[in-house]
Write an enzyme that holds these catalytic residues in place. Sequence first.
Site, PDB file in Angstrom:
ATOM      1  CG  ASN A 112       2.481 -11.164  -2.487  1.00 44.35           C
ATOM      2  OD1 ASN A 112       2.370 -10.025  -2.033  1.00 44.35           O
ATOM      3  ND2 ASN A 112       3.449 -11.987  -2.150  1.00 44.35           N
ATOM      4  CG  ASP A 114       3.281 -13.028  -6.824  1.00 40.92           C
ATOM      5  OD1 ASP A 114       2.663 -14.002  -6.323  1.00 40.92           O
ATOM      6  OD2 ASP A 114       4.162 -12.393  -6.223  1.00 40.92           O
ATOM      7  CG  HIS A 131      -4.672  -6.915  -1.447  1.00 39.94           C
ATOM      8  ND1 HIS A 131      -3.509  -6.294  -1.066  1.00 39.94           N
ATOM      9  CD2 HIS A 131      -5.559  -6.700  -0.433  1.00 39.94           C
ATOM     10  CE1 HIS A 131      -3.674  -5.742   0.146  1.00 39.94           C
ATOM     11  NE2 HIS A 131      -4.902  -5.979   0.543  1.00 39.94           N
TER      12      HIS A 131
HETATM   13  P1  OAD Z   1       5.282  -3.419   0.692  1.00 40.67           P
HETATM   14  O1  OAD Z   1       6.154  -3.028  -0.453  1.00 40.67           O
HETATM   15  O2  OAD Z   1       4.494  -2.352   1.345  1.00 40.67           O
HETATM   16  O3  OAD Z   1       6.185  -4.082   1.828  1.00 40.67           O
HETATM   17  C1  OAD Z   1       7.107  -5.108   1.540  1.00 40.67           C
HETATM   18  C2  OAD Z   1       7.851  -5.460   2.824  1.00 40.67           C
HETATM   19  O4  OAD Z   1       8.711  -6.558   2.559  1.00 40.67           O
HETATM   20  C3  OAD Z   1       8.731  -4.327   3.348  1.00 40.67           C
HETATM   21  O5  OAD Z   1       8.613  -4.263   4.760  1.00 40.67           O
HETATM   22  C4  OAD Z   1      10.135  -4.749   2.919  1.00 40.67           C
HETATM   23  O6  OAD Z   1      11.127  -4.303   3.812  1.00 40.67           O
HETATM   24  C5  OAD Z   1      10.027  -6.234   2.969  1.00 40.67           C
HETATM   25  N1  OAD Z   1      10.911  -6.974   2.052  1.00 40.67           N
HETATM   26  C6  OAD Z   1      11.268  -6.675   0.778  1.00 40.67           C
HETATM   27  N2  OAD Z   1      12.064  -7.632   0.266  1.00 40.67           N
HETATM   28  C7  OAD Z   1      12.212  -8.570   1.245  1.00 40.67           C
HETATM   29  C8  OAD Z   1      12.904  -9.816   1.341  1.00 40.67           C
HETATM   30  N3  OAD Z   1      13.617 -10.322   0.319  1.00 40.67           N
HETATM   31  N4  OAD Z   1      12.822 -10.500   2.498  1.00 40.67           N
HETATM   32  C9  OAD Z   1      12.116 -10.013   3.541  1.00 40.67           C
HETATM   33  N5  OAD Z   1      11.451  -8.860   3.517  1.00 40.67           N
HETATM   34  C10 OAD Z   1      11.472  -8.148   2.377  1.00 40.67           C
HETATM   35  O7  OAD Z   1       4.385  -4.628   0.175  1.00 40.67           O
HETATM   36  P2  OAD Z   1       3.040  -5.204   0.845  1.00 40.67           P
HETATM   37  O8  OAD Z   1       3.122  -5.161   2.322  1.00 40.67           O
HETATM   38  O9  OAD Z   1       2.749  -6.487   0.198  1.00 40.67           O
HETATM   39  O10 OAD Z   1      -2.062  -3.471  -2.570  1.00 40.67           O
HETATM   40  O11 OAD Z   1       1.996  -4.118   0.342  1.00 40.67           O
HETATM   41  C11 OAD Z   1       0.658  -4.235   0.699  1.00 40.67           C
HETATM   42  C12 OAD Z   1      -0.246  -3.750  -0.403  1.00 40.67           C
HETATM   43  O12 OAD Z   1       0.095  -2.417  -0.789  1.00 40.67           O
HETATM   44  C13 OAD Z   1      -0.132  -4.518  -1.695  1.00 40.67           C
HETATM   45  O13 OAD Z   1      -0.901  -5.695  -1.694  1.00 40.67           O
HETATM   46  C14 OAD Z   1      -0.638  -3.551  -2.716  1.00 40.67           C
HETATM   47  C15 OAD Z   1       0.032  -2.306  -2.229  1.00 40.67           C
HETATM   48  O14 OAD Z   1      -0.592  -1.137  -2.559  1.00 40.67           O
HETATM   49  C16 OAD Z   1      -2.819  -3.112  -3.606  1.00 40.67           C
HETATM   50  O15 OAD Z   1      -2.353  -2.820  -4.670  1.00 40.67           O
HETATM   51  C17 OAD Z   1      -4.281  -3.091  -3.315  1.00 40.67           C
END
Ligand code: OAD
Length: 272
Positions: A112, A114, A131
């Site tokens: 993240n 943020d 990241h």
């Molecule tokens: P994703 O949006 O790919 O995945 C978020 C995950 O959290 C999903 O599996 C959702 O189901 C889950 N989720 C959402 N809300 C939730 C909650 N309240 N409780 C539990 N689970 C929840 O986000 P990231 O895995 O962080 O990179 O994405 C990885 C990277 O892709 C980011 O850092 C960013 C993006 O492109 C860059 O920009 C370089």
Amino acid sequence: DTLSDRSLRAVAQLIKDGAAKQIVVMTGAGISTAAGIPDFRSPKTGLYHNLARLNLPHPEAVFEIDFFRDNPEPFYLLAKELYPGNFSPTISHAFIALLAKKGLLRMLFTQNIDCLERAAGVPADRIIEAHGSFATQRCIDCKTPFPDDQMREHVKRGEAPRCARDGCGGLVKPDIVFFGEQLPEAFHSNISVPCAADLVLVMGTSLLVHPFAGLPRRAREGVPRVLFNLERVGDMGTRADDVLVLGDCDSGIRKLADELGWRDELEALWRG
Ligand code: OAD
């Protein structure tokens, strides 16, 4: 009393017994959705599903360095919405801070940008921002840092700042890692840390972006890996000692805090 309830109790017992005290946490956008920050890939609510208005060739282009060079505006439109300062940490962030306070956090690896883990009180030396983050920014050509206050003004207006160094004028970008860029040195120099974990907590990530997605696999065989996520992801659940706590992570974390007898302390830390 489900299997995951019983397993979570067993995980809490490991912590209470002092058998788990080198805890490695890996997080993604899902731990911040409850703070009001959209994640990337959730259907309907995810950022990538809501970028049609920006006319991108594909959603990830907004975070691609080659696209940004020619077309920084879409990123700066988003940056306005994502910029830290407008959001408060969730109870899941507070739990990581509580682990650190108790001397149990070996390291947090976060994707993240943020800065909410710092805001929650996780010490900077326990965080690997894999990241990068919005905390600093620089010119993408000459790498000269750009002042924070001016950056804030540009982001507020949704405008891409230009490098102020004489004769440069390159685009300024927050030090967040775009697709096509190297991860920070700290990620690579700490890549072995998960191998030393005695407990791994994976929270709120789709585990789709590499190399971060490879971190949970670095845990030694027999080390419990707990997933707090809306859905099953990566190879989580394929090992005998994996624990899946499916649902929103704040609820899962509250359950774990209950099992630990830390609930009041956690809520107090969170409310600050
Ligand atoms: P994703 O949006 O790919 O995945 C978020 C995950 O959290 C999903 O599996 C959702 O189901 C889950 N989720 C959402 N809300 C939730 C909650 N309240 N409780 C539990 N689970 C929840 O986000 P990231 O895995 O962080 O990179 O994405 C990885 C990277 O892709 C980011 O850092 C960013 C993006 O492109 C860059 O920009 C370089």
